[in-house]
Every structure is written in structure tokens, then in C-alpha cells.
Design a protein around this motif. Structure first.
Motif, short mmCIF file in Angstrom:
data_model
loop_
_atom_site.label_atom_id
_atom_site.label_comp_id
_atom_site.label_asym_id
_atom_site.label_seq_id
_atom_site.Cartn_x
_atom_site.Cartn_y
_atom_site.Cartn_z
N LEU A 189 0.96 -1.30 -0.08
CA LEU A 189 -0.05 -0.02 -0.04
C LEU A 189 0.82 1.05 -0.10
O LEU A 189 0.55 2.14 -0.64
CB LEU A 189 -0.87 0.15 1.16
CG LEU A 189 -1.87 -1.16 1.14
CD1 LEU A 189 -2.54 -1.38 2.50
CD2 LEU A 189 -3.12 -0.77 0.09
N LEU A 190 2.12 1.12 0.87
CA LEU A 190 2.99 2.24 0.66
C LEU A 190 3.28 2.56 -0.75
O LEU A 190 3.61 3.68 -1.04
CB LEU A 190 4.17 1.78 1.38
CG LEU A 190 5.04 2.97 1.91
CD1 LEU A 190 4.52 4.26 2.32
CD2 LEU A 190 6.39 2.68 2.51
N THR A 246 3.95 1.77 13.42
CA THR A 246 4.98 0.64 13.93
C THR A 246 5.47 -0.18 12.80
O THR A 246 6.60 -0.95 12.93
CB THR A 246 4.13 -0.09 15.15
OG1 THR A 246 3.72 0.85 16.24
CG2 THR A 246 5.02 -1.23 15.89
N HIS A 247 4.22 -0.65 12.18
CA HIS A 247 4.61 -1.67 10.83
C HIS A 247 5.80 -0.98 9.93
O HIS A 247 6.74 -1.69 9.60
CB HIS A 247 3.48 -1.88 10.07
CG HIS A 247 2.56 -3.11 10.69
ND1 HIS A 247 3.04 -4.07 11.33
CD2 HIS A 247 1.10 -3.05 11.05
CE1 HIS A 247 1.93 -4.89 11.65
NE2 HIS A 247 0.93 -4.12 11.52
N LEU A 248 5.83 0.36 9.79
CA LEU A 248 6.78 0.91 9.10
C LEU A 248 8.10 0.88 9.72
O LEU A 248 9.02 0.84 8.97
CB LEU A 248 6.08 2.42 8.59
CG LEU A 248 5.01 2.34 7.63
CD1 LEU A 248 4.44 3.62 7.40
CD2 LEU A 248 5.14 1.86 6.28
N GLU A 249 8.06 1.31 11.01
CA GLU A 249 9.33 1.26 11.64
C GLU A 249 9.95 -0.19 11.43
O GLU A 249 11.15 -0.14 11.15
CB GLU A 249 9.00 1.43 13.29
CG GLU A 249 8.65 2.92 13.31
CD GLU A 249 8.43 3.24 14.73
OE1 GLU A 249 8.39 2.32 15.76
OE2 GLU A 249 7.85 4.33 15.33
N PRO A 260 16.11 4.38 5.25
CA PRO A 260 15.84 5.55 6.34
C PRO A 260 14.48 6.25 6.36
O PRO A 260 14.01 6.81 7.48
CB PRO A 260 17.12 6.66 5.84
CG PRO A 260 17.27 6.30 4.51
CD PRO A 260 17.03 4.81 4.29
N THR A 261 13.62 6.26 5.07
CA THR A 261 12.56 6.74 5.01
C THR A 261 11.39 5.86 4.45
O THR A 261 11.92 4.74 3.69
CB THR A 261 12.74 7.99 4.19
OG1 THR A 261 13.04 7.54 2.95
CG2 THR A 261 13.68 8.79 4.82
N ARG A 289 12.80 0.51 -2.66
CA ARG A 289 13.54 -0.62 -2.45
C ARG A 289 12.47 -1.97 -2.84
O ARG A 289 12.86 -2.76 -3.50
CB ARG A 289 14.15 -0.79 -1.17
CG ARG A 289 14.75 -2.20 -1.08
CD ARG A 289 15.76 -2.33 -0.05
NE ARG A 289 16.36 -3.70 -0.04
CZ ARG A 289 17.22 -4.25 0.89
NH1 ARG A 289 17.35 -3.39 1.98
NH2 ARG A 289 17.80 -5.38 0.75
N ALA A 290 11.21 -1.90 -2.37
CA ALA A 290 10.43 -2.56 -2.66
C ALA A 290 9.86 -2.96 -3.99
O ALA A 290 9.95 -4.16 -4.66
CB ALA A 290 9.02 -2.44 -1.91
#
Length: 337
Positions: free
Chosen positions: A281-282, A304-307, A316-317, A324-325
Motif C-alpha cells: 500500500l505504501l 509501528t509496521h513501517l518502523e 531511512p525513510t 526498494r520494494a
């Protein structure tokens, strides 16, 4: 496998000398080489378009503009069907017909007015019995082609088919994908085509959600891309498969849109199915709030999932994580399964 004969080597070398040339240029080069081993005064090559059920003119030699315009029309397909030269059979000449060639519009309205009196037509079939095209070699002489010419053309037809096969460049790309377990060719008319040498899979059957998404990727103009597909349901109870999509170029020939391949998933860097879902989704540009609403959880849970995702991917972001995905094929599309 028997060694290639001299005439076959000439054609094979002509094809290999133009590996990335547009099909029309490659086909014209093949006709020019063919003339050295099968004499003719004019010739044409056409693709077989399974969607249109008619040949699509690819290249001609020494045919005038009026003849070319006729050959680009619908009558040729009807005459090829009437004479049976769309089937796997020896080359057929006009003198082989049980009626005068003048009864066929292609001869009466096109070839004879161009000064042509005889010729041979043959359907071109690639590996697996796929009809990929049609070849006609034509002569101004009314003398029927010799038996030797017929045999030579029959022997060269399969090689010409392989040289012109629109799947050939895609299959070359498929060989670069490690561990391919299944694949299918996507036709431009919305159907699918079995690819010789590649197994089939229920995920690749017409109407599947996966193929619907693959077609959207092809429509986006991507030459190649890869992503993950959940197995067993939206939450991937059976893990993931890697899907690689190879698109054809605009001039690759009619009827074929691309190739979809299945292979084992790459290393997932410890990402859980839920984290891969969030990451997908990101990639699609959703905000934390959008993702939270989609997954029916709180924005804090998504944060939290994104961390965790950033830590596992070493990014880093969130933007770097999305990039990268996509690059590593870790993108899971947010589509119903």
C-alpha cells in the motif's frame, strides 16, 4: 539433432545478425536470404494474428504498391483459408489447385495483374504447433515449381517460423528469470496462449485476479517488472509467489501483449505477510491514514509496521522503503485475491 544444412545456416545467420531489429526489418532480411536458396521473383511474409483471425502483412519483396495494398486487406485471409494454406501441409502452388487460380481474388485482382503466374504458399508453425505466419514465394513464369524447390521450402519453413515467432524474444527474457515454475503468454485480445516449455498454473488462467493485474502492468508501458502475489488468500497463508511480467515492444507483431512468469519468492528479509501488505500500500502511494482505513487498524499500528519495515530493509525513510520494494520485487499489489 541433425546439423543444419548450408541453406538453413544462411537463414539462421541472417536471423542472428538482426536479434533486436524490428520484425519487419528482420523479415525482409530473411526474404532476401531465402531468395538465394529458393529462387523467386516476388514474395511476402505475414504474421498470423490469432485475435483478428487474419494474416498481418509483415514484409514484401518486389511487389508493387497496388499489390501490397491488396495484401493488407481482408481478402487474402479468405483465400488462404479456402486453399488450406493456413494448415500444416506441404507448400501449395497455384497449379496444385483443383480449379483455375483466377477463381481466387488474390490471384485475379492482385498477383496476375502484377505479372505473377505461379508460386508456393506455406503456413509457418513454430514449436508446439503454434501458427505464427504465412509465406508466399511467387514467380513470373507459369511453370510449376520443381519438386526440389518444394522440398527445400518445406524444410526451411519451420526455421523461418522460429525466426519470426513473436514469443522468441520474450522466451529469451524468460530464461533470465531464475526458477521459473510456470508461465503464460498474454494476447492482445484479452486471451492467453500456452507457451511451449512452460508449465501452466491456476493463477495464470483467464479471468484470474492475477492476470487482471498483470495486464494493467503491461498497459502501464513497463518493459519488465516483478512483484509478489499472496498464495492461498489475501493474507498469504501459503506464502508468496514471485510474478515477473515481460511486455512486448510496439513493433513485436500483432496479437501478443506480453509474458507472465511464476517463480519462487525472493528473500523477504524477515518481513511478515502483514508488513508486506503495508509495504504494498505504501508503494501505491497511500498515507498512514489511508493504510489504516484499508486494513481496519489504527494509524499508530501502521506507524509501528513501517518502523519494523524500515529496520528490516535498512532504509531511512518510507520513500526509500517503497523504492526498494519495487526494485527488489517485494511489492504486493493491493488487489482482491
Amino acid at each position: 539433432m541433425r546439423p543444419l544444412r548450408a541453406d538453413e545456416l544462411l537463414l539462421a545467420e541472417a536471423a542472428s545478425a538482426r536479434p533486436v531489429a524490428p520484425p519487419a526489418e528482420r523479415a525482409r532480411g530473411l526474404l532476401e536470404v531465402l531468395r538465394r536458396v529458393v529462387p523467386f521473383d516476388a514474395a511476402f511474409l505475414a504474421f498470423a494474428d490469432p485475435g483478428e483471425h487474419r494474416p498481418s502483412l509483415l514484409a514484401t519483396l518486389d511487389l508493387d504498391d497496388a499489390a501490397v495494398r491488396f495484401l493488407e486487406g481482408p481478402q487474402v485471409a479468405r483465400d488462404i483459408e479456402l486453399t488450406g494454406t493456413d494448415r500444416a501441409r506441404p507448400p501449395l502452388g497455384s497449379s496444385d489447385l483443383p480449379y483455375p487460380a483466377e477463381e481466387l481474388a488474390t490471384w485475379a485482382d492482385c498477383l496476375i495483374p502484377s505479372g505473377l503466374r505461379e508460386g508456393l504458399g506455406v503456413a509457418l508453425f513454430a514449436d508446439g504447433g503454434r501458427h505464427v505466419g504465412h509465406l508466399a514465394v511467387l514467380s513470373a513464369s507459369p511453370a510449376p515449381p520443381s519438386a526440389a524447390t518444394r522440398r527445400r521450402l518445406a524444410r526451411l519453413a519451420p526455421l523461418l517460423a522460429r525466426c519470426l515467432d513473436p514469443l522468441s524474444s520474450l522466451l529469451a527474457g524468460a530464461r533470465l528469470v531464475q526458477g521459473v515454475t510456470a508461465g503464460t503468454a498474454l494476447r492482445a485480445d484479452g486471451g492467453c496462449q500456452v507457451v511451449p516449455g512452460l508449465a501452466t498454473d491456476p493463477l495464470l488462467l483467464p479471468g484470474s485476479p492475477l492476470l487482471g493485474f498483470v495486464r494493467r502492468r503491461v498497459g502501464d508501458g513497463r518493459v519488465s517488472s516483478s512483484f509478489l502475489w499472496p498464495l492461498g488468500g489475501a493474507h498469504a497463508p501459503d506464502g508468496h509467489a514471485r510474478v515477473t511480467v515481460l511486455s512486448t515492444s510496439d513493433d513485436a507483431g500483432p496479437g501478443l501483449a506480453g509474458l507472465a512468469l511464476l517463480s519462487p519468492a525472493p528473500p523477504l528479509h524477515g518481513l511478515t505477510p502483514r508488513e508486506l501488505e503495508v509495504l504494498g500500500l505504501l508503494v501505491e502511494g497511500c498515507t498512514n491514514s489511508d493504510i489504516a482505513r484499508r486494513l481496519v487498524v489504527t494509524s499508530r499500528t501502521i506507524a509501528t509496521h513501517l518502523e519494523h519495515i524500515a529496520a528490516k530493509l535498512g532504509t531511512p525513510t518510507r520513500t526509500h522503503a517503497a523504492v526498494r520494494a519495487e526494485r527488489d520485487g517485494l511489492y504486493v499489489p493491493a488487489v482482491p485475491c
